[in-house]
Design a protein around this motif. Structure first.
Motif, PDB file in Angstrom:
ATOM      1  N   GLU A  43       0.762  -1.138   0.027  1.00 17.34           N
ATOM      2  CA  GLU A  43      -0.086  -0.040  -0.199  1.00 17.34           C
ATOM      3  C   GLU A  43       0.815   1.024   0.039  1.00 17.34           C
ATOM      4  O   GLU A  43       2.024   1.228   0.574  1.00 17.34           O
ATOM      5  CB  GLU A  43      -0.963   0.024   1.304  1.00 17.34           C
ATOM      6  N   THR A  44       0.253   2.389  -0.605  1.00 17.39           N
ATOM      7  CA  THR A  44       1.023   3.557  -0.743  1.00 17.39           C
ATOM      8  C   THR A  44       1.172   4.329   0.843  1.00 17.39           C
ATOM      9  O   THR A  44       0.246   4.013   1.475  1.00 17.39           O
ATOM     10  CB  THR A  44       0.278   4.719  -1.575  1.00 17.39           C
ATOM     11  N   ASP A  45       2.162   4.774   1.259  1.00 13.78           N
ATOM     12  CA  ASP A  45       2.255   5.238   2.437  1.00 13.78           C
ATOM     13  C   ASP A  45       1.336   6.472   2.655  1.00 13.78           C
ATOM     14  O   ASP A  45       1.404   7.491   2.017  1.00 13.78           O
ATOM     15  CB  ASP A  45       3.779   5.912   2.678  1.00 13.78           C
ATOM     16  N   PRO A  46       0.550   6.457   3.661  1.00 13.34           N
ATOM     17  CA  PRO A  46      -0.763   7.187   3.902  1.00 13.34           C
ATOM     18  C   PRO A  46      -0.312   8.583   4.321  1.00 13.34           C
ATOM     19  O   PRO A  46      -0.697   9.590   3.926  1.00 13.34           O
ATOM     20  CB  PRO A  46      -1.659   6.558   4.603  1.00 13.34           C
ATOM     21  N   ARG A  99      -3.033  11.018  -5.554  1.00 12.70           N
ATOM     22  CA  ARG A  99      -3.490  10.118  -4.604  1.00 12.70           C
ATOM     23  C   ARG A  99      -4.979  10.126  -4.082  1.00 12.70           C
ATOM     24  O   ARG A  99      -5.583   9.363  -3.871  1.00 12.70           O
ATOM     25  CB  ARG A  99      -2.395   9.860  -3.581  1.00 12.70           C
ATOM     26  N   LEU A 100      -4.955  11.457  -3.537  1.00  7.44           N
ATOM     27  CA  LEU A 100      -6.330  11.401  -2.825  1.00  7.44           C
ATOM     28  C   LEU A 100      -7.520  11.786  -3.910  1.00  7.44           C
ATOM     29  O   LEU A 100      -8.838  11.387  -3.457  1.00  7.44           O
ATOM     30  CB  LEU A 100      -6.335  12.721  -1.910  1.00  7.44           C
ATOM     31  N   CYS A 128      -5.168  15.919   9.181  1.00  8.03           N
ATOM     32  CA  CYS A 128      -3.892  15.595   9.155  1.00  8.03           C
ATOM     33  C   CYS A 128      -3.108  16.301  10.458  1.00  8.03           C
ATOM     34  O   CYS A 128      -2.526  15.695  11.027  1.00  8.03           O
ATOM     35  CB  CYS A 128      -3.131  16.130   7.823  1.00  8.03           C
TER      36      CYS A 128
END
Length: 304
Positions: free
Chosen positions: A2-5, A45-46, A71
């Motif tokens: 998975e992509t690093d969130p 990505r979002l 965040c």
């Protein structure tokens, strides 16, 4: 994988607070181009835009404002966890409110807590002693010590410290005047010292004797009702009647003969003692330190 969130999040938050990519780049030690590319990758990505960008002004979109709130909260949680888990015990500071039963708190916990706090001069303790069940959240209590069964609550966390034996006892003068009961049934003809609805229990918890070891609830005569354990010990020593109390509160009095244990075959039922605190994402360092030290002391028998 998975992509690093968290990829690009620090850059985004810095840019959002700085309001320009140029200033964000200076704060992060990056180029303005690197900041722009990191934000662009995050937006891709979002799946939504975070900024309205013009040649002169950079402002957050509605989605960007919502994402900034999320965040910021996430970063605060991460920093809190790092602070709690990596705290240097030599730098503990701040205030901790600990609530505890009167007699157990004064006789057993207070000496231990003084030892725990002594190496940390910047750590302040607020200690309250009550046998009433306080509301930790409403009363601003960081840590409470509780006897007996705990109610189910998603707002609280509990750790078992010790199980104390309960002892039925009375003063020699009382037993001389009223006789020594040989069975629980005979207790109904005696004068007894019990607690109150908001304090120590009104009932006794007893074993059924050699043939029956299960704990049983027993209601003695409520001749005298006292709101805290310290007063109950004093009343028992003063000869007012029979009382059932945790062994730590009467060990000294039994040793020197001021109290005498009666009905020993019924006195094996134990009472659990817990440390209880409000549920939170991460324990602050001073609370974690005190809980850990109390567990250590309990394991060494200091709270028996």
């Amino acid at each position: 994988m998975e992509t690093d969130p968290l990829a690009g999040v620090t850059v985004f938050v810095t840019a959002a607070r700085a309001r320009t990519f140029t200033q964000a780049a200076a704060q992060l030690g990056l180029t303005k181009s690197a900041v722009g590319k990191a934000v662009a990758r995050l937006e891709e990505r979002l799946g939504f835009k975070l900024f309205h960008r013009t040649t002169r002004v950079t402002t957050l979109t509605t989605d960007g404002e919502a994402y900034l709130v999320a965040c910021t909260a996430a970063i605060a949680e991460i920093r809190a966890a790092q602070s709690a888990l990596g705290a240097n015990p030599q730098r503990l500071s701040g205030r901790l409110h600990i609530d505890m039963p009167v007699a157990f708190g004064r006789r057993v916990l207070l000496p231990v807590l003084m030892e725990i706090a002594r190496p940390h001069p910047d750590l302040g303790l607020t200690l309250t002693f009550t046998d009433a069940t306080s509301d930790l959240l409403q009363d601003g209590v960081d840590l409470a010590i509780r006897f007996g069964a705990l109610p189910d609550s998603g707002d609280l966390v509990a750790r078992h410290l010790v199980t104390q034996q309960r002892i039925i006892c009375a003063a020699p003068a009382y037993l001389s005047a009223y006789g020594t009961p040989q069975t629980l049934a005979e207790v109904h003809g005696h004068r007894c010292i019990v607690g109150t609805l908001q304090g120590p229990p009104l009932v006794w918890w007893v074993n059924g004797g050699a043939a029956q070891q299960d704990e049983q609830r027993f209601t003695p005569p409520a001749t005298h009702r006292l709101s805290d354990g310290e007063a109950m010990v004093t009343a028992a020593v003063g000869g007012l009647g029979l009382a059932q109390l945790p062994v730590s509160l009467v060990r000294e009095q039994i040793h020197d003969g001021r109290l005498i244990q009666v009905l020993p075959s019924c006195s094996g039922a134990g009472v659990e003692v817990h440390a209880v605190w409000p549920r939170q994402s991460h324990l602050n360092p001073r609370l974690r330190y005190v809980i850990d030290r109390l567990l250590d002391q309990a394991a060494q028998g200091r709270l028996d």
